[in-house]
Design a protein around this motif. Structure first.
Motif, PDB file in Angstrom:
ATOM      1  N   THR A  13       0.814  -1.221   0.000  1.00 55.98           N
ATOM      2  CA  THR A  13       0.000   0.000   0.000  1.00 55.98           C
ATOM      3  C   THR A  13       0.848   1.272   0.000  1.00 55.98           C
ATOM      4  O   THR A  13       0.310   2.372  -0.006  1.00 55.98           O
ATOM      5  CB  THR A  13      -0.917   0.026   1.247  1.00 55.98           C
ATOM      6  OG1 THR A  13      -0.098  -0.179   2.413  1.00 55.98           O
ATOM      7  CG2 THR A  13      -1.966  -1.075   1.189  1.00 55.98           C
ATOM      8  N   GLY A  14       2.162   1.138   0.017  1.00 55.00           N
ATOM      9  CA  GLY A  14       3.039   2.306   0.072  1.00 55.00           C
ATOM     10  C   GLY A  14       3.393   2.820  -1.321  1.00 55.00           C
ATOM     11  O   GLY A  14       2.889   2.329  -2.346  1.00 55.00           O
ATOM     12  N   SER A  15       4.286   3.795  -1.319  1.00 49.76           N
ATOM     13  CA  SER A  15       4.702   4.436  -2.559  1.00 49.76           C
ATOM     14  C   SER A  15       5.461   3.451  -3.478  1.00 49.76           C
ATOM     15  O   SER A  15       5.131   3.302  -4.658  1.00 49.76           O
ATOM     16  CB  SER A  15       5.571   5.644  -2.182  1.00 49.76           C
ATOM     17  OG  SER A  15       6.308   6.081  -3.261  1.00 49.76           O
ATOM     18  N   ILE A  16       6.449   2.751  -2.924  1.00 47.86           N
ATOM     19  CA  ILE A  16       7.184   1.758  -3.723  1.00 47.86           C
ATOM     20  C   ILE A  16       6.263   0.590  -4.086  1.00 47.86           C
ATOM     21  O   ILE A  16       6.290   0.079  -5.217  1.00 47.86           O
ATOM     22  CB  ILE A  16       8.415   1.234  -2.937  1.00 47.86           C
ATOM     23  CG1 ILE A  16       9.454   2.341  -2.774  1.00 47.86           C
ATOM     24  CG2 ILE A  16       9.033   0.015  -3.619  1.00 47.86           C
ATOM     25  CD1 ILE A  16      10.203   2.709  -4.024  1.00 47.86           C
ATOM     26  N   GLY A  17       5.422   0.180  -3.134  1.00 43.18           N
ATOM     27  CA  GLY A  17       4.466  -0.897  -3.410  1.00 43.18           C
ATOM     28  C   GLY A  17       3.595  -0.553  -4.610  1.00 43.18           C
ATOM     29  O   GLY A  17       3.402  -1.369  -5.525  1.00 43.18           O
ATOM     30  N   GLY A  18       3.078   0.671  -4.630  1.00 45.83           N
ATOM     31  CA  GLY A  18       2.206   1.104  -5.730  1.00 45.83           C
ATOM     32  C   GLY A  18       2.941   1.122  -7.061  1.00 45.83           C
ATOM     33  O   GLY A  18       2.418   0.675  -8.091  1.00 45.83           O
ATOM     34  N   SER A  19       4.175   1.637  -7.042  1.00 47.28           N
ATOM     35  CA  SER A  19       4.962   1.676  -8.291  1.00 47.28           C
ATOM     36  C   SER A  19       5.270   0.259  -8.770  1.00 47.28           C
ATOM     37  O   SER A  19       5.266  -0.021  -9.976  1.00 47.28           O
ATOM     38  CB  SER A  19       6.276   2.431  -8.064  1.00 47.28           C
ATOM     39  OG  SER A  19       6.017   3.779  -7.765  1.00 47.28           O
ATOM     40  N   THR A  20       5.540  -0.641  -7.827  1.00 43.81           N
ATOM     41  CA  THR A  20       5.828  -2.032  -8.199  1.00 43.81           C
ATOM     42  C   THR A  20       4.604  -2.665  -8.863  1.00 43.81           C
ATOM     43  O   THR A  20       4.717  -3.312  -9.925  1.00 43.81           O
ATOM     44  CB  THR A  20       6.203  -2.853  -6.945  1.00 43.81           C
ATOM     45  OG1 THR A  20       7.321  -2.244  -6.322  1.00 43.81           O
ATOM     46  CG2 THR A  20       6.514  -4.295  -7.298  1.00 43.81           C
ATOM     47  N   LEU A  21       3.448  -2.460  -8.252  1.00 42.30           N
ATOM     48  CA  LEU A  21       2.234  -3.084  -8.793  1.00 42.30           C
ATOM     49  C   LEU A  21       1.879  -2.494 -10.155  1.00 42.30           C
ATOM     50  O   LEU A  21       1.336  -3.192 -11.023  1.00 42.30           O
ATOM     51  CB  LEU A  21       1.077  -2.942  -7.793  1.00 42.30           C
ATOM     52  CG  LEU A  21       1.275  -3.810  -6.537  1.00 42.30           C
ATOM     53  CD1 LEU A  21       0.254  -3.454  -5.453  1.00 42.30           C
ATOM     54  CD2 LEU A  21       1.185  -5.299  -6.891  1.00 42.30           C
ATOM     55  N   ASP A  22       2.221  -1.235 -10.368  1.00 41.99           N
ATOM     56  CA  ASP A  22       1.997  -0.626 -11.677  1.00 41.99           C
ATOM     57  C   ASP A  22       2.839  -1.336 -12.747  1.00 41.99           C
ATOM     58  O   ASP A  22       2.344  -1.675 -13.818  1.00 41.99           O
ATOM     59  CB  ASP A  22       2.367   0.864 -11.605  1.00 41.99           C
ATOM     60  CG  ASP A  22       2.150   1.581 -12.918  1.00 41.99           C
ATOM     61  OD1 ASP A  22       1.108   2.233 -13.055  1.00 41.99           O
ATOM     62  OD2 ASP A  22       3.026   1.477 -13.812  1.00 41.99           O
ATOM     63  N   VAL A  23       4.117  -1.594 -12.430  1.00 42.60           N
ATOM     64  CA  VAL A  23       4.988  -2.277 -13.402  1.00 42.60           C
ATOM     65  C   VAL A  23       4.514  -3.723 -13.610  1.00 42.60           C
ATOM     66  O   VAL A  23       4.434  -4.220 -14.728  1.00 42.60           O
ATOM     67  CB  VAL A  23       6.468  -2.255 -12.940  1.00 42.60           C
ATOM     68  CG1 VAL A  23       7.341  -3.066 -13.896  1.00 42.60           C
ATOM     69  CG2 VAL A  23       6.978  -0.827 -12.824  1.00 42.60           C
ATOM     70  N   VAL A  24       4.179  -4.380 -12.498  1.00 44.67           N
ATOM     71  CA  VAL A  24       3.721  -5.784 -12.577  1.00 44.67           C
ATOM     72  C   VAL A  24       2.507  -5.897 -13.489  1.00 44.67           C
ATOM     73  O   VAL A  24       2.435  -6.764 -14.368  1.00 44.67           O
ATOM     74  CB  VAL A  24       3.395  -6.304 -11.147  1.00 44.67           C
ATOM     75  CG1 VAL A  24       2.575  -7.581 -11.197  1.00 44.67           C
ATOM     76  CG2 VAL A  24       4.694  -6.537 -10.370  1.00 44.67           C
ATOM     77  N   ALA A  25       1.550  -4.967 -13.327  1.00 43.43           N
ATOM     78  CA  ALA A  25       0.304  -5.046 -14.094  1.00 43.43           C
ATOM     79  C   ALA A  25       0.535  -4.816 -15.594  1.00 43.43           C
ATOM     80  O   ALA A  25      -0.290  -5.218 -16.427  1.00 43.43           O
ATOM     81  CB  ALA A  25      -0.697  -4.026 -13.551  1.00 43.43           C
ATOM     82  N   ARG A  26       1.640  -4.194 -15.959  1.00 44.94           N
ATOM     83  CA  ARG A  26       1.940  -3.966 -17.373  1.00 44.94           C
ATOM     84  C   ARG A  26       2.444  -5.225 -18.072  1.00 44.94           C
ATOM     85  O   ARG A  26       2.532  -5.265 -19.296  1.00 44.94           O
ATOM     86  CB  ARG A  26       3.043  -2.890 -17.513  1.00 44.94           C
ATOM     87  CG  ARG A  26       2.567  -1.519 -17.187  1.00 44.94           C
ATOM     88  CD  ARG A  26       3.718  -0.528 -17.046  1.00 44.94           C
ATOM     89  NE  ARG A  26       3.176   0.703 -16.491  1.00 44.94           N
ATOM     90  CZ  ARG A  26       2.621   1.667 -17.220  1.00 44.94           C
ATOM     91  NH1 ARG A  26       2.613   1.582 -18.541  1.00 44.94           N
ATOM     92  NH2 ARG A  26       2.112   2.726 -16.640  1.00 44.94           N
ATOM     93  N   HIS A  27       2.822  -6.251 -17.285  1.00 44.49           N
ATOM     94  CA  HIS A  27       3.450  -7.441 -17.882  1.00 44.49           C
ATOM     95  C   HIS A  27       2.877  -8.728 -17.289  1.00 44.49           C
ATOM     96  O   HIS A  27       3.607  -9.501 -16.643  1.00 44.49           O
ATOM     97  CB  HIS A  27       4.965  -7.392 -17.651  1.00 44.49           C
ATOM     98  CG  HIS A  27       5.600  -6.157 -18.198  1.00 44.49           C
ATOM     99  ND1 HIS A  27       5.889  -6.008 -19.534  1.00 44.49           N
ATOM    100  CD2 HIS A  27       5.958  -4.998 -17.589  1.00 44.49           C
ATOM    101  CE1 HIS A  27       6.424  -4.804 -19.734  1.00 44.49           C
ATOM    102  NE2 HIS A  27       6.461  -4.175 -18.569  1.00 44.49           N
ATOM    103  N   PRO A  28       1.588  -8.969 -17.483  1.00 38.80           N
ATOM    104  CA  PRO A  28       0.976 -10.150 -16.851  1.00 38.80           C
ATOM    105  C   PRO A  28       1.616 -11.464 -17.305  1.00 38.80           C
ATOM    106  O   PRO A  28       1.569 -12.449 -16.570  1.00 38.80           O
ATOM    107  CB  PRO A  28      -0.494 -10.064 -17.278  1.00 38.80           C
ATOM    108  CG  PRO A  28      -0.537  -9.074 -18.394  1.00 38.80           C
ATOM    109  CD  PRO A  28       0.629  -8.180 -18.260  1.00 38.80           C
TER     110      PRO A  28
END
Ligand code: NAD
Ligand code: MG
Length: 394
Positions: A13-28
């Motif tokens: 739920t943090g700043s790095i967590g959010g950025s990580t999930l953004d990258v992850v979602a781009r490459h399922p």
């Protein structure tokens, strides 16, 4: 195509967590968020679970386990639920992930970071406080586990990219110096007298990066750069004298490596953590991160200057703790966490953060780092000393 990497995002739920999930979602096809954890933000964690459908969700505060289960059931999300500090550590070691993004803030991330290192999985390290506290123990755990650590902190990720072959020994690679860049934070150029009445919101208004509140304050005091100097010392086995800090307000050059032949290699990019995260997730390959291309002509000028150590004393204190050796960096980190929390709560002036850290360092001379138990005990003693100093100051 091989199975996607199964990624545990600690501090989702943090700043790095959010950025990580953004990258992850781009490459399922490459990445899947299989474990998500948070401290107390139960609503945000449930929303992330609805979006990313992990196998396991862990909430740090056990009192919130029931609420997380209810929210997930109501949203039709079927995933295992667990709670508590130890459940986060267990999730890292379990079979539900092969990659761990350590993005919890502060010493609270130490146990899970160490567990990730011991597990032999790929460890993406954002939680710099854990390596500052326990550098030798973390490196030993990594050797024991046989896994790999890819730094996510942008400066260390930049250095990693500028070194030959991943994680070499600097001396044998012909490296003379590591140069960590610093934006200078929101108060760059100001004198001590101008920093007396700084509010938490002013300190958290970083000119270049959008980050959690603790690291934002650390950036404003330059303690963040101090922690990063200690982090670089451990990650790259660099002597304190071989690490330099250079203020670079544009935050486009993320760090540099100087070689003995005079070559200086740098990594550049827009100030967006998704670049470092995408690099660390895909390494040794490269994937698109969502970060716009760098337009150097639009920026025009890159500036560099030496840091003002008299105003931003926390950076000098971090160098001092690194040179003192033993567990001095852990003492520095604990005192800083307490002082920053007090500042954010409105109970300590901005300039007094350095005073608290300095007093605690003087009160607790360094001891050797032996094991996690004794280190945790010293962390507790340093926090107690810092709280006592705070009480006496008020
Ligand atoms: P943040 O405050 O935005 O998020 C922290 C996360 O950790 C949240 O998900 C929170 O729920 C979780 N957390 C907090 N306390 C916890 C506890 N006691 N137990 C379990 N979970 C807990 O912080 P952030 O800015 O994302 O920073 C995370 C880490 O990454 C820090 O160590 C920071 O120094 C490092 N880092 C951050 C950035 C950045 O751009 N934000 C850059 C480099 C390094
Ligand atoms: Mg950094």
């Amino acid at each position: 195509m091989s199975k996607p990497r199964q990624i545990a995002v600690l501090g989702a739920t943090g700043s790095i967590g959010g950025s990580t999930l953004d990258v992850v979602a781009r490459h399922p096809e490459r990445f899947r968020a299989s474990v998500l954890t948070a401290h107390r933000q139960v609503e945000a964690l449930a929303a992330l679970c609805e979006q990313h459908r992990p196998d396991l969700a862990v909430i740090g505060d056990p009192a919130l386990e029931g609420e997380l289960s209810r929210r997930l059931a109501a949203a039709g999300v079927r995933c295992e639920v667990a709670a508590g500090h130890d459940a986060i550590t267990a999730a890292v070691s379990g079979g539900q992930c092969d990659t761990v993004v350590a993005a919890i803030v502060g010493a609270a991330g130490l146990d899970s970071t160490l567990a990730a290192a011991r597990s032999g999985k790929r460890l993406l390290l954002a939680n710099k406080e854990s390596i500052v506290m326990a550098g030798p123990l973390l490196l030993a755990a990594l050797r024991e586990g046989g896994g790999e650590l890819i730094p996510v902190d942008s400066e260390h990720n930049a250095i990693f990219q500028c070194l030959p072959g991943g994680r070499p020994e600097l001396a044998r690679s012909g490296v003379r110096r590591l140069v960590l860049t610093a934006s200078g934070g929101p108060f760059r150029g100001r004198r001590r007298a101008e920093l007396a009445g700084i509010t938490p919101d002013e300190a958290c208004r970083h000119p270049k990066w959008s980050m959690g509140r603790k690291i934002s304050v650390d950036s404003a005091t330059l303690m963040n750069k101090g922690l990063e100097v200690i982090e670089a010392h451990h990650l790259f086995q660099a002597a304190p004298d071989a690490i330099e800090v250079l203020v670079h307000p544009q935050s486009l050059v993320h760090s540099l490596v100087e070689y003995v032949d005079g070559s200086v290699l740098a990594q550049l990019g827009n100030p967006d953590m998704r670049t470092a995260i995408a690099h660390a997730l895909a390494w040794p390959e490269r994937v698109e991160s969502g970060v716009p291309p760098l337009d150097l002509a639009a920026h025009g000028t890159l500036q560099f200057e030496t840091p003002d150590l008299a105003t931003f004393r926390c950076l000098a204190l971090a160098f001092q703790a690194l040179r003192a050796g033993g567990d001095a960096p852990a003492i520095l980190n604990a005192a800083n966490e307490v002082a920053v929390a007090a500042f954010l709560a409105g109970g300590l002036p901005f300039l007094s953060i350095a005073d608290v850290v300095e007093s605690v360092l003087m009160e607790l001379p360094p001891q050797a780092v032996v094991d996690v138990r004794s280190l945790t005990e010293r962390d507790r003693a340093a926090r107690e000393a810092a709280r006592r100093i705070l009480r006496n100051a008020c």
